[in-house]
Design a protein around this motif. Structure first.
Motif, PDB file in Angstrom:
ATOM      1  N   LEU A  30      21.787   6.272   0.478  1.00 38.99           N
ATOM      2  CA  LEU A  30      21.698   7.018   1.719  1.00 38.99           C
ATOM      3  C   LEU A  30      22.055   8.448   1.327  1.00 38.99           C
ATOM      4  CD1 LEU A  30      21.465   6.751   4.817  1.00 38.99           C
ATOM      5  CD2 LEU A  30      23.934   6.506   4.849  1.00 38.99           C
ATOM      6  N   LYS A  31      21.218   9.404   1.681  1.00 41.95           N
ATOM      7  CA  LYS A  31      21.492  10.796   1.289  1.00 41.95           C
ATOM      8  C   LYS A  31      22.499  11.437   2.236  1.00 41.95           C
ATOM      9  CE  LYS A  31      19.118  15.118   0.258  1.00 41.95           C
ATOM     10  NZ  LYS A  31      17.789  15.742   0.221  1.00 41.95           N
ATOM     11  N   ASP A  32      22.237  11.305   3.539  1.00 42.08           N
ATOM     12  CA  ASP A  32      23.168  11.842   4.518  1.00 42.08           C
ATOM     13  C   ASP A  32      23.033  11.091   5.835  1.00 42.08           C
ATOM     14  OD1 ASP A  32      21.054  13.068   6.065  1.00 42.08           O
ATOM     15  OD2 ASP A  32      21.109  14.790   4.743  1.00 42.08           O
ATOM     16  N   ILE A  33      24.020  11.341   6.712  1.00 42.67           N
ATOM     17  CA  ILE A  33      24.064  10.644   7.985  1.00 42.67           C
ATOM     18  C   ILE A  33      24.662  11.578   9.030  1.00 42.67           C
ATOM     19  CG2 ILE A  33      26.329   9.599   7.534  1.00 42.67           C
ATOM     20  CD1 ILE A  33      25.138   6.988   8.816  1.00 42.67           C
ATOM     21  N   SER A  34      24.240  11.417  10.291  1.00 44.73           N
ATOM     22  CA  SER A  34      24.772  12.200  11.400  1.00 44.73           C
ATOM     23  C   SER A  34      24.908  11.274  12.604  1.00 44.73           C
ATOM     24  CB  SER A  34      23.832  13.370  11.738  1.00 44.73           C
ATOM     25  OG  SER A  34      22.679  12.909  12.406  1.00 44.73           O
ATOM     26  N   LEU A  35      25.369  11.819  13.722  1.00 46.35           N
ATOM     27  CA  LEU A  35      25.474  11.010  14.940  1.00 46.35           C
ATOM     28  C   LEU A  35      24.112  10.516  15.411  1.00 46.35           C
ATOM     29  CD1 LEU A  35      28.051  12.949  17.150  1.00 46.35           C
ATOM     30  CD2 LEU A  35      28.345  10.673  16.142  1.00 46.35           C
ATOM     31  N   LYS A  36      23.061  11.207  15.033  1.00 50.10           N
ATOM     32  CA  LYS A  36      21.742  10.887  15.583  1.00 50.10           C
ATOM     33  C   LYS A  36      20.704  10.495  14.544  1.00 50.10           C
ATOM     34  CE  LYS A  36      19.158  10.591  19.224  1.00 50.10           C
ATOM     35  NZ  LYS A  36      19.181   9.379  19.965  1.00 50.10           N
ATOM     36  N   GLY A  37      21.065  10.454  13.259  1.00 49.30           N
ATOM     37  CA  GLY A  37      20.049  10.099  12.283  1.00 49.30           C
ATOM     38  C   GLY A  37      20.595   9.951  10.886  1.00 49.30           C
ATOM     39  N   LEU A  38      19.682   9.606   9.973  1.00 54.28           N
ATOM     40  CA  LEU A  38      20.047   9.436   8.578  1.00 54.28           C
ATOM     41  C   LEU A  38      18.829   9.659   7.697  1.00 54.28           C
ATOM     42  CD1 LEU A  38      19.559   5.915   7.689  1.00 54.28           C
ATOM     43  CD2 LEU A  38      20.661   6.164   9.888  1.00 54.28           C
ATOM     44  N   TYR A  39      19.100   9.949   6.423  1.00 53.30           N
ATOM     45  CA  TYR A  39      18.033  10.152   5.451  1.00 53.30           C
ATOM     46  C   TYR A  39      18.226   9.130   4.339  1.00 53.30           C
ATOM     47  CZ  TYR A  39      14.625  12.472   2.482  1.00 53.30           C
ATOM     48  OH  TYR A  39      13.526  12.750   1.718  1.00 53.30           O
ATOM     49  N   VAL A  40      17.197   8.337   4.087  1.00 52.25           N
ATOM     50  CA  VAL A  40      17.233   7.279   3.082  1.00 52.25           C
ATOM     51  C   VAL A  40      16.443   7.721   1.854  1.00 52.25           C
ATOM     52  CG1 VAL A  40      16.609   4.879   2.607  1.00 52.25           C
ATOM     53  CG2 VAL A  40      17.357   5.532   4.910  1.00 52.25           C
ATOM     54  N   VAL A  41      17.070   7.640   0.690  1.00 50.71           N
ATOM     55  CA  VAL A  41      16.390   7.940  -0.569  1.00 50.71           C
ATOM     56  C   VAL A  41      15.776   6.642  -1.069  1.00 50.71           C
ATOM     57  CG1 VAL A  41      16.664   8.725  -2.941  1.00 50.71           C
ATOM     58  CG2 VAL A  41      17.989   9.803  -1.109  1.00 50.71           C
ATOM     59  N   ALA A  42      14.449   6.614  -1.159  1.00 52.03           N
ATOM     60  CA  ALA A  42      13.741   5.402  -1.603  1.00 52.03           C
ATOM     61  C   ALA A  42      12.314   5.775  -1.976  1.00 52.03           C
ATOM     62  CB  ALA A  42      13.717   4.358  -0.493  1.00 52.03           C
ATOM     63  N   PRO A  43      11.754   5.108  -2.997  1.00 50.51           N
ATOM     64  CA  PRO A  43      10.370   5.397  -3.376  1.00 50.51           C
ATOM     65  C   PRO A  43       9.369   4.883  -2.341  1.00 50.51           C
ATOM     66  CG  PRO A  43      11.281   3.657  -4.757  1.00 50.51           C
ATOM     67  CD  PRO A  43      12.392   4.163  -3.900  1.00 50.51           C
ATOM     68  N   GLU A  44       9.683   3.796  -1.664  1.00 50.95           N
ATOM     69  CA  GLU A  44       8.812   3.254  -0.618  1.00 50.95           C
ATOM     70  C   GLU A  44       9.217   3.871   0.713  1.00 50.95           C
ATOM     71  OE1 GLU A  44       7.382  -1.007   1.295  1.00 50.95           O
ATOM     72  OE2 GLU A  44       8.927  -0.989  -0.244  1.00 50.95           O
ATOM     73  N   ARG A  45       8.219   4.241   1.516  1.00 50.11           N
ATOM     74  CA  ARG A  45       8.494   4.880   2.799  1.00 50.11           C
ATOM     75  C   ARG A  45       7.728   4.167   3.917  1.00 50.11           C
ATOM     76  NH1 ARG A  45       8.025   8.324  -1.304  1.00 50.11           N
ATOM     77  NH2 ARG A  45       9.518   9.983  -1.529  1.00 50.11           N
ATOM     78  N   PRO A  46       8.439   3.720   4.954  1.00 55.82           N
ATOM     79  CA  PRO A  46       7.724   3.179   6.110  1.00 55.82           C
ATOM     80  C   PRO A  46       6.896   4.297   6.748  1.00 55.82           C
ATOM     81  CG  PRO A  46      10.086   2.730   6.253  1.00 55.82           C
ATOM     82  CD  PRO A  46       9.882   3.677   5.122  1.00 55.82           C
ATOM     83  N   PRO A  47       5.846   3.950   7.460  1.00 59.68           N
ATOM     84  CA  PRO A  47       5.028   4.989   8.099  1.00 59.68           C
ATOM     85  C   PRO A  47       5.821   5.792   9.130  1.00 59.68           C
ATOM     86  CG  PRO A  47       3.980   2.820   8.257  1.00 59.68           C
ATOM     87  CD  PRO A  47       5.334   2.610   7.702  1.00 59.68           C
ATOM     88  N   VAL A  48       5.503   7.066   9.267  1.00 62.09           N
ATOM     89  CA  VAL A  48       6.097   7.887  10.323  1.00 62.09           C
ATOM     90  C   VAL A  48       5.734   7.240  11.661  1.00 62.09           C
ATOM     91  CG1 VAL A  48       6.008  10.132  11.467  1.00 62.09           C
ATOM     92  CG2 VAL A  48       6.089  10.009   8.969  1.00 62.09           C
ATOM     93  N   GLY A  49       6.706   7.138  12.542  1.00 64.46           N
ATOM     94  CA  GLY A  49       6.510   6.498  13.838  1.00 64.46           C
ATOM     95  C   GLY A  49       6.933   5.036  13.855  1.00 64.46           C
ATOM     96  N   GLU A  50       7.176   4.469  12.690  1.00 67.60           N
ATOM     97  CA  GLU A  50       7.581   3.058  12.586  1.00 67.60           C
ATOM     98  C   GLU A  50       8.985   2.871  13.154  1.00 67.60           C
ATOM     99  OE1 GLU A  50       6.990  -0.856  11.684  1.00 67.60           O
ATOM    100  OE2 GLU A  50       5.542   0.688  11.160  1.00 67.60           O
ATOM    101  N   ILE A  51       9.142   1.856  13.999  1.00 64.78           N
ATOM    102  CA  ILE A  51      10.452   1.471  14.515  1.00 64.78           C
ATOM    103  C   ILE A  51      11.064   0.505  13.497  1.00 64.78           C
ATOM    104  CG2 ILE A  51      11.710   0.368  16.402  1.00 64.78           C
ATOM    105  CD1 ILE A  51      10.316   3.047  17.133  1.00 64.78           C
ATOM    106  N   CYS A  52      12.326   0.716  13.171  1.00 68.50           N
ATOM    107  CA  CYS A  52      12.948  -0.124  12.145  1.00 68.50           C
ATOM    108  C   CYS A  52      14.404  -0.427  12.495  1.00 68.50           C
ATOM    109  CB  CYS A  52      12.843   0.552  10.781  1.00 68.50           C
ATOM    110  SG  CYS A  52      13.386   2.256  10.744  1.00 68.50           S
ATOM    111  N   GLN A  53      14.923  -1.431  11.844  1.00 68.00           N
ATOM    112  CA  GLN A  53      16.338  -1.790  11.915  1.00 68.00           C
ATOM    113  C   GLN A  53      16.973  -1.255  10.639  1.00 68.00           C
ATOM    114  OE1 GLN A  53      16.094  -2.952  15.330  1.00 68.00           O
ATOM    115  NE2 GLN A  53      17.971  -3.789  14.551  1.00 68.00           N
ATOM    116  N   VAL A  54      18.168  -0.704  10.754  1.00 68.83           N
ATOM    117  CA  VAL A  54      18.855  -0.115   9.613  1.00 68.83           C
ATOM    118  C   VAL A  54      20.261  -0.689   9.520  1.00 68.83           C
ATOM    119  CG1 VAL A  54      19.615   2.039   8.539  1.00 68.83           C
ATOM    120  CG2 VAL A  54      17.579   2.032   9.979  1.00 68.83           C
TER     121      VAL A  54
END
Length: 119
Positions: A30-54
């Motif tokens: 995990l690169k960074d995190i805030s009250l409203k979001g996070l940035y995940v470092v990974a070679p695979e990327r879900p599509p923009v707009g994809e709803i996901c569980q984290v």
């Protein structure tokens, strides 16, 4: 260019798991995190707009704590992707608030951001 971010980000390296399209992406970083979001470092990327569980694993406690979020992939970066958090449970939110307060130089800033989030 002015930074339009409304919430402070804290660099935070830990394991994160992202579930999307019935697939599980286990990222080591995990690169960074805030009250409203996070940035995940990974070679695979879900599509923009994809709803996901984290699931973000906090290993400093015994037993380890998991922060659980629902979010939407909002952008891809050169080394990963950003998720805006749309839903979380109260326990995960309380742990996130503590994590951010402990890791920011100005812990009162999180309280001000929390006020903006609630409005």
């Amino acid at each position: 260019m002015k930074d339009r971010r409304r919430f402070s980000r804290v660099p935070f390296k830990t394991e994160v798991e992202v579930l999307f399209e019935r697939r599980r992406l286990a990222a080591k970083n995990l690169k960074d995190i805030s009250l409203k979001g996070l940035y995940v470092v990974a070679p695979e990327r879900p599509p923009v707009g994809e709803i996901c569980q984290v699931k973000v694993k906090l290993t400093g406690a015994e037993p380890p704590v998991e922060l659980i979020f629902t979010g939407e992939v909002v952008r891809h970066g050169p080394d990963g992707f950003a998720i805006v958090v749309t839903e979380t449970d109260l326990e995960s939110f309380a742990h996130l608030r503590k994590l951010l307060s402990y890791n920011l130089a100005d812990p009162e800033k999180i309280e001000a951001e929390l006020g903006r989030l609630i409005r």
